[in-house]
Design a protein around this motif. Structure first.
Motif, PDB file in Angstrom:
ATOM      1  N   THR A 194       0.902  -1.253  -0.141  1.00  0.00           N
ATOM      2  CA  THR A 194       0.070   0.002   0.058  1.00  0.00           C
ATOM      3  C   THR A 194       0.922   1.085   0.010  1.00  0.00           C
ATOM      4  OG1 THR A 194      -0.175   0.160   2.408  1.00  0.00           O
ATOM      5  CG2 THR A 194      -1.750  -1.164   1.367  1.00  0.00           C
ATOM      6  N   ARG A 195       0.317   2.307  -0.442  1.00  0.00           N
ATOM      7  CA  ARG A 195       1.022   3.703   0.049  1.00  0.00           C
ATOM      8  C   ARG A 195       0.129   4.782   0.689  1.00  0.00           C
ATOM      9  NH1 ARG A 195      -2.083   6.620  -2.653  1.00  0.00           N
ATOM     10  NH2 ARG A 195      -2.212   6.239  -5.298  1.00  0.00           N
ATOM     11  N   PHE A 196       0.832   5.763   0.860  1.00  0.00           N
ATOM     12  CA  PHE A 196       0.296   6.941   1.323  1.00  0.00           C
ATOM     13  C   PHE A 196       1.064   8.037   0.514  1.00  0.00           C
ATOM     14  CE2 PHE A 196       0.619  10.552   4.818  1.00  0.00           C
ATOM     15  CZ  PHE A 196      -0.761  10.839   4.490  1.00  0.00           C
ATOM     16  N   ALA A 197       0.131   9.021   0.041  1.00  0.00           N
ATOM     17  CA  ALA A 197       0.679   9.876  -1.074  1.00  0.00           C
ATOM     18  C   ALA A 197       0.163  11.367  -0.658  1.00  0.00           C
ATOM     19  CB  ALA A 197       0.476   9.517  -2.494  1.00  0.00           C
ATOM     20  N   PRO A 198       0.730  11.897   0.342  1.00  0.00           N
ATOM     21  CA  PRO A 198       0.604  13.214   0.744  1.00  0.00           C
ATOM     22  C   PRO A 198       1.461  14.289  -0.241  1.00  0.00           C
ATOM     23  CG  PRO A 198       2.010  12.481   2.259  1.00  0.00           C
ATOM     24  CD  PRO A 198       1.759  11.355   1.467  1.00  0.00           C
ATOM     25  N   SER A 199       0.742  15.583  -0.298  1.00  0.00           N
ATOM     26  CA  SER A 199       1.510  16.493  -1.029  1.00  0.00           C
ATOM     27  C   SER A 199       2.208  17.205   0.013  1.00  0.00           C
ATOM     28  CB  SER A 199       0.448  17.445  -1.842  1.00  0.00           C
ATOM     29  OG  SER A 199      -0.078  16.631  -2.712  1.00  0.00           O
ATOM     30  N   PRO A 200       3.334  17.630   0.003  1.00  0.00           N
ATOM     31  CA  PRO A 200       4.346  18.324   1.158  1.00  0.00           C
ATOM     32  C   PRO A 200       3.821  19.824   1.045  1.00  0.00           C
ATOM     33  CG  PRO A 200       5.853  17.658  -0.667  1.00  0.00           C
ATOM     34  CD  PRO A 200       4.408  17.128  -1.104  1.00  0.00           C
ATOM     35  N   LEU A 238       5.711   5.419   1.541  1.00  0.00           N
ATOM     36  CA  LEU A 238       5.498   6.996   1.505  1.00  0.00           C
ATOM     37  C   LEU A 238       5.871   7.579   0.232  1.00  0.00           C
ATOM     38  CD1 LEU A 238       4.707   9.463   2.785  1.00  0.00           C
ATOM     39  CD2 LEU A 238       6.908   9.649   3.870  1.00  0.00           C
ATOM     40  N   ARG A 239       4.929   8.266  -0.584  1.00  0.00           N
ATOM     41  CA  ARG A 239       5.165   8.737  -1.587  1.00  0.00           C
ATOM     42  C   ARG A 239       4.835  10.292  -1.284  1.00  0.00           C
ATOM     43  NH1 ARG A 239       1.203   7.448  -5.990  1.00  0.00           N
ATOM     44  NH2 ARG A 239       0.162   9.406  -5.950  1.00  0.00           N
ATOM     45  N   LEU A 240       5.751  11.036  -1.755  1.00  0.00           N
ATOM     46  CA  LEU A 240       5.484  12.571  -1.414  1.00  0.00           C
ATOM     47  C   LEU A 240       5.258  12.895  -2.865  1.00  0.00           C
ATOM     48  CD1 LEU A 240       8.238  13.460   0.928  1.00  0.00           C
ATOM     49  CD2 LEU A 240       6.352  13.365   1.353  1.00  0.00           C
ATOM     50  N   ASP A 241       4.083  13.567  -2.710  1.00  0.00           N
ATOM     51  CA  ASP A 241       3.561  14.074  -4.162  1.00  0.00           C
ATOM     52  C   ASP A 241       3.776  15.564  -4.351  1.00  0.00           C
ATOM     53  OD1 ASP A 241       2.523  11.824  -4.565  1.00  0.00           O
ATOM     54  OD2 ASP A 241       0.432  12.174  -4.760  1.00  0.00           O
ATOM     55  N   ASP A 242       5.124  15.893  -4.942  1.00  0.00           N
ATOM     56  CA  ASP A 242       5.813  17.017  -4.796  1.00  0.00           C
ATOM     57  C   ASP A 242       5.995  17.741  -6.092  1.00  0.00           C
ATOM     58  OD1 ASP A 242       7.732  15.435  -5.469  1.00  0.00           O
ATOM     59  OD2 ASP A 242       9.255  16.206  -3.957  1.00  0.00           O
ATOM     60  N   LEU A 271       0.256  17.409 -13.761  1.00  0.00           N
ATOM     61  CA  LEU A 271      -0.598  17.314 -12.749  1.00  0.00           C
ATOM     62  C   LEU A 271      -0.827  16.047 -11.978  1.00  0.00           C
ATOM     63  CD1 LEU A 271      -1.840  19.570 -15.034  1.00  0.00           C
ATOM     64  CD2 LEU A 271      -3.576  19.558 -13.193  1.00  0.00           C
ATOM     65  N   TYR A 272      -1.571  15.866 -11.069  1.00  0.00           N
ATOM     66  CA  TYR A 272      -1.307  14.790  -9.992  1.00  0.00           C
ATOM     67  C   TYR A 272      -1.480  13.394 -10.881  1.00  0.00           C
ATOM     68  CZ  TYR A 272      -4.083  11.209  -7.713  1.00  0.00           C
ATOM     69  OH  TYR A 272      -4.511  10.077  -7.024  1.00  0.00           O
ATOM     70  N   MET A 273      -2.626  13.164 -11.643  1.00  0.00           N
ATOM     71  CA  MET A 273      -3.179  12.087 -12.301  1.00  0.00           C
ATOM     72  C   MET A 273      -2.433  11.199 -12.704  1.00  0.00           C
ATOM     73  SD  MET A 273      -6.451  11.445 -12.154  1.00  0.00           S
ATOM     74  CE  MET A 273      -7.741  12.999 -12.537  1.00  0.00           C
ATOM     75  N   PRO A 306       1.331  10.795 -13.335  1.00  0.00           N
ATOM     76  CA  PRO A 306       2.356  10.549 -12.318  1.00  0.00           C
ATOM     77  C   PRO A 306       1.880   9.532 -10.964  1.00  0.00           C
ATOM     78  CG  PRO A 306       2.555  12.724 -12.663  1.00  0.00           C
ATOM     79  CD  PRO A 306       1.280  12.210 -13.351  1.00  0.00           C
ATOM     80  N   SER A 307       0.788   9.660 -10.788  1.00  0.00           N
ATOM     81  CA  SER A 307       0.408   8.689  -9.743  1.00  0.00           C
ATOM     82  C   SER A 307       0.184   7.100  -9.968  1.00  0.00           C
ATOM     83  CB  SER A 307      -1.049   9.180  -8.939  1.00  0.00           C
ATOM     84  OG  SER A 307      -1.468   8.425  -8.024  1.00  0.00           O
ATOM     85  N   VAL A 308      -0.244   7.077 -11.423  1.00  0.00           N
ATOM     86  CA  VAL A 308      -0.486   5.942 -11.760  1.00  0.00           C
ATOM     87  C   VAL A 308       0.874   5.289 -12.309  1.00  0.00           C
ATOM     88  CG1 VAL A 308      -1.666   4.551 -13.973  1.00  0.00           C
ATOM     89  CG2 VAL A 308      -2.687   6.418 -12.603  1.00  0.00           C
ATOM     90  N   VAL A 316      -6.061   2.761  -0.840  1.00  0.00           N
ATOM     91  CA  VAL A 316      -7.311   3.107   0.123  1.00  0.00           C
ATOM     92  C   VAL A 316      -7.164   4.637   0.052  1.00  0.00           C
ATOM     93  CG1 VAL A 316      -8.499   3.025   2.197  1.00  0.00           C
ATOM     94  CG2 VAL A 316      -7.114   1.053   1.381  1.00  0.00           C
ATOM     95  N   ARG A 317      -8.174   5.362  -0.280  1.00  0.00           N
ATOM     96  CA  ARG A 317      -8.284   6.876  -0.241  1.00  0.00           C
ATOM     97  C   ARG A 317      -9.591   7.225  -0.027  1.00  0.00           C
ATOM     98  NH1 ARG A 317      -5.457   7.777  -6.050  1.00  0.00           N
ATOM     99  NH2 ARG A 317      -7.278   6.607  -7.257  1.00  0.00           N
ATOM    100  N   GLY A 318      -9.741   8.666   0.093  1.00  0.00           N
ATOM    101  CA  GLY A 318     -11.011   9.246   0.283  1.00  0.00           C
ATOM    102  C   GLY A 318     -11.972   9.254  -1.012  1.00  0.00           C
ATOM    103  N   ASP A 329     -13.472  11.457  -2.481  1.00  0.00           N
ATOM    104  CA  ASP A 329     -13.419  12.456  -3.506  1.00  0.00           C
ATOM    105  C   ASP A 329     -12.205  12.009  -4.443  1.00  0.00           C
ATOM    106  OD1 ASP A 329     -11.405  12.230  -1.170  1.00  0.00           O
ATOM    107  OD2 ASP A 329     -10.615  14.267  -1.769  1.00  0.00           O
ATOM    108  N   HIS A 330     -11.786  11.025  -4.360  1.00  0.00           N
ATOM    109  CA  HIS A 330     -10.842  10.550  -5.436  1.00  0.00           C
ATOM    110  C   HIS A 330     -11.645   9.617  -6.378  1.00  0.00           C
ATOM    111  CE1 HIS A 330      -7.149  12.237  -4.877  1.00  0.00           C
ATOM    112  NE2 HIS A 330      -7.231  12.049  -3.355  1.00  0.00           N
ATOM    113  N   VAL A 331     -12.918   9.152  -6.133  1.00  0.00           N
ATOM    114  CA  VAL A 331     -13.690   8.224  -7.042  1.00  0.00           C
ATOM    115  C   VAL A 331     -13.304   8.353  -8.466  1.00  0.00           C
ATOM    116  CG1 VAL A 331     -15.585   7.128  -7.548  1.00  0.00           C
ATOM    117  CG2 VAL A 331     -15.161   7.326  -5.011  1.00  0.00           C
TER     118      VAL A 331
HETATM  119  N1  GLU Z   1      -1.409  13.481  -3.445  1.00  0.00           N
HETATM  120  C1  GLU Z   1      -2.790  13.039  -3.675  1.00  0.00           C
HETATM  121  C2  GLU Z   1      -3.610  13.577  -2.512  1.00  0.00           C
HETATM  122  O1  GLU Z   1      -3.282  13.842  -1.439  1.00  0.00           O
HETATM  123  C3  GLU Z   1      -2.661  11.393  -3.504  1.00  0.00           C
HETATM  124  C4  GLU Z   1      -3.975  10.971  -3.648  1.00  0.00           C
HETATM  125  C5  GLU Z   1      -3.738   9.343  -4.011  1.00  0.00           C
HETATM  126  O2  GLU Z   1      -3.399   8.961  -5.005  1.00  0.00           O
HETATM  127  O3  GLU Z   1      -4.048   8.765  -2.920  1.00  0.00           O
HETATM  128  O4  GLU Z   1      -4.812  13.733  -2.593  1.00  0.00           O
END
Ligand code: GLU
Length: 433
Positions: free
Chosen positions: A3-9, A37-41, A175-177, A179-181, A193-195, A197-199
């Motif tokens: 799994t991963r967690f991908a916050p934007s710093p 942990l992936r930093l979406d920077d 944009l986010y879309m 690179p994440s893939v 697993v995420r919120g 709002d990402h459906v």
């Molecule tokens: N950086 C995105 C966010 O924080 C990651 C979303 C994701 O793919 O989990 O919303």
């Protein structure tokens, strides 16, 4: 399982993304898998190294340590490579519209009562002199998008009803879309697993996985987090560990609450991540919003402390809190910091409320009796037994003046346990007033 967690710093972790990190951590932990942990920077303007560090420190403190971490800004060459491939495959195309044009088109469509979907050109767009293009991903309109969501169940999207997403700006930034893939595919992430709002993003991204020839991860979208009263206010939600520290709560109190809200399982005080992971079950998540409140964290915090043995807290308890004292106090503290106020009760100066004439005489008599007592666990029983016999007092009239004089508080730990821990000379002085 990976799994991963991908916050934007672009800020510190808040309650909502701590919850997402926790879900992904627990899922991996339970399965003996890995959590990245992936930093979406990619947004160089808003991302800072300070926030990146703060996120890592926060995860450390939360105990959500990743097995590995990486940042998107280190992977631009790889994104470029995939981008070129998708361009060659005709899945990425150049667009020359200005934001104003796009907005105008949107309005026209809306005005006609139509959904404001980007009108993709037939074939390639014609270059416009002097204009650097931005880039969109061409959705495959013939491939209906479906998946079994770990929380929401069967999902179905018609790609023709979604705009081709912009994946790259005219200045070359991402944009986010996409690179994440690319990252999820390259790192063989198995579960995301995420919120919720990402459906819609997920629907688009599944077509990107397919376009890359990569396997699709399992997806689960959790219902959003709200406060008891509705939307999570800035104060409640925007701060994660800062708020926790302000309120003096334990990390595990927050994690206990965040693991269970939004599920059919009750919120419980859980002492460690192993136990949280053992009980973690995506199928217990519901679609109704997850209600969060710091008050509930407070309740769980008190419960946790009541159950925590001295050894676990030894290095965090203020000097002067011995194992015996913690034993007596722990049932009465709501937060760890509360023990400090009890320390003076053992041997310091306390502020006792005024006593009236009747109580003054009663307490003087109590001092007399106490003086002759062995100062052990039987002292309180002996003291109150003798005073009852001498004065005829009982119940509150017997006990409360003693408690008030000895502790300065109307309530607190069991006096039988507390009294022998109060220095005897101090106790006698307090009774004499
Ligand atoms: N950086 C995105 C966010 O924080 C990651 C979303 C994701 O793919 O989990 O919303």
């Amino acid at each position: 399982m990976k799994t991963r967690f991908a916050p934007s710093p672009t800020g510190r972790l808040h309650v909502g993304n701590i919850r997402t990190a926790l879900h992904n951590f627990l899922l991996a932990k339970k399965a003996g898998g890995q959590f990245l942990l992936r930093l979406d920077d990619t947004d160089a303007e808003r991302s800072t190294p300070e926030y990146a560090d703060a996120i890592r420190l926060d995860l450390d403190r939360l105990g959500l340590e990743p097995h590995a971490m990486f940042r998107q800004s280190d992977r631009f060459a790889r994104y470029e490579e995939v981008f070129d491939q998708l361009k060659r495959d005709g899945r990425v195309y150049a667009c020359y519209e200005t934001p104003e044009e796009l907005e105008l088109r949107r309005k026209v469509l809306l005005g006609r009562g139509l959904p404001p979907i980007y009108e993709r050109p037939e074939g390639e767009n014609d270059p416009v002199d002097g204009v650097a293009p931005h880039w969109r991903f061409r959705l495959d309109h013939d491939a209906v998008i479906e998946w079994e969501d770990g929380v929401r169940g069967p999902q179905h999207f018609e790609p023709a009803k979604i705009s081709d997403p912009v994946i790259r700006r005219a200045d070359g930034s991402w944009l986010y879309m996409l690179p994440s893939v690319i990252d999820d595919a390259d790192h063989a992430i198995t579960h995301v697993v995420r919120g919720e709002d990402h459906v819609t993003n997920s629907a688009i991204q599944l077509q990107m996985f397919d376009a890359l020839g990569a396997g699709r991860p399992s997806l689960a979208h959790t219902a959003l987090i709200v406060s008891d009263t509705g939307k999570l206010s800035k104060r409640e939600g925007a701060k994660g560990l800062e708020a926790l520290d302000e309120m003096g709560f334990e990390v595990m109190a927050l994690l206990s609450v965040l693991t269970r809200i939004g599920t059919s399982q009750p919120v419980e005080a859980v002492h460690d991540l192993e136990a949280l992971a053992a009980g973690f079950d995506l199928s217990s998540f519901g679609r109704a919003p997850a209600r969060f409140s710091w008050d509930e964290v407070g309740v769980v915090n008190a419960r946790l402390l009541h159950e925590t043995p001295y050894e676990t807290l030894a290095d965090r308890l203020p000097e002067g809190v011995t194992p015996e004292r913690w034993e007596v106090l722990r049932g009465n503290v709501e937060r760890l910091g509360d023990v400090t106020s009890w320390l003076s009760v053992f041997e310091g100066v306390i502020e006792a409320p005024e006593r009236d004439e009747g109580d003054r005489a009663y307490l003087a008599e109590a001092a007399e009796v106490a003086e002759g007592l062995a100062w052990d666990e039987g002292a309180w029983g002996a003291l109150t037994g003798e005073l009852k016999a001498r004065t005829g007092r009982k119940g509150k009239a017997l006990f409360l003046p003693l408690r008030l004089a000895l502790t300065g508080q109307r309530s607190g730990p069991e006096m039988a346990a507390l009294l022998p821990l109060i220095d005897k000379e101090h106790a006698l002085a307090r009774l004499r007033g």
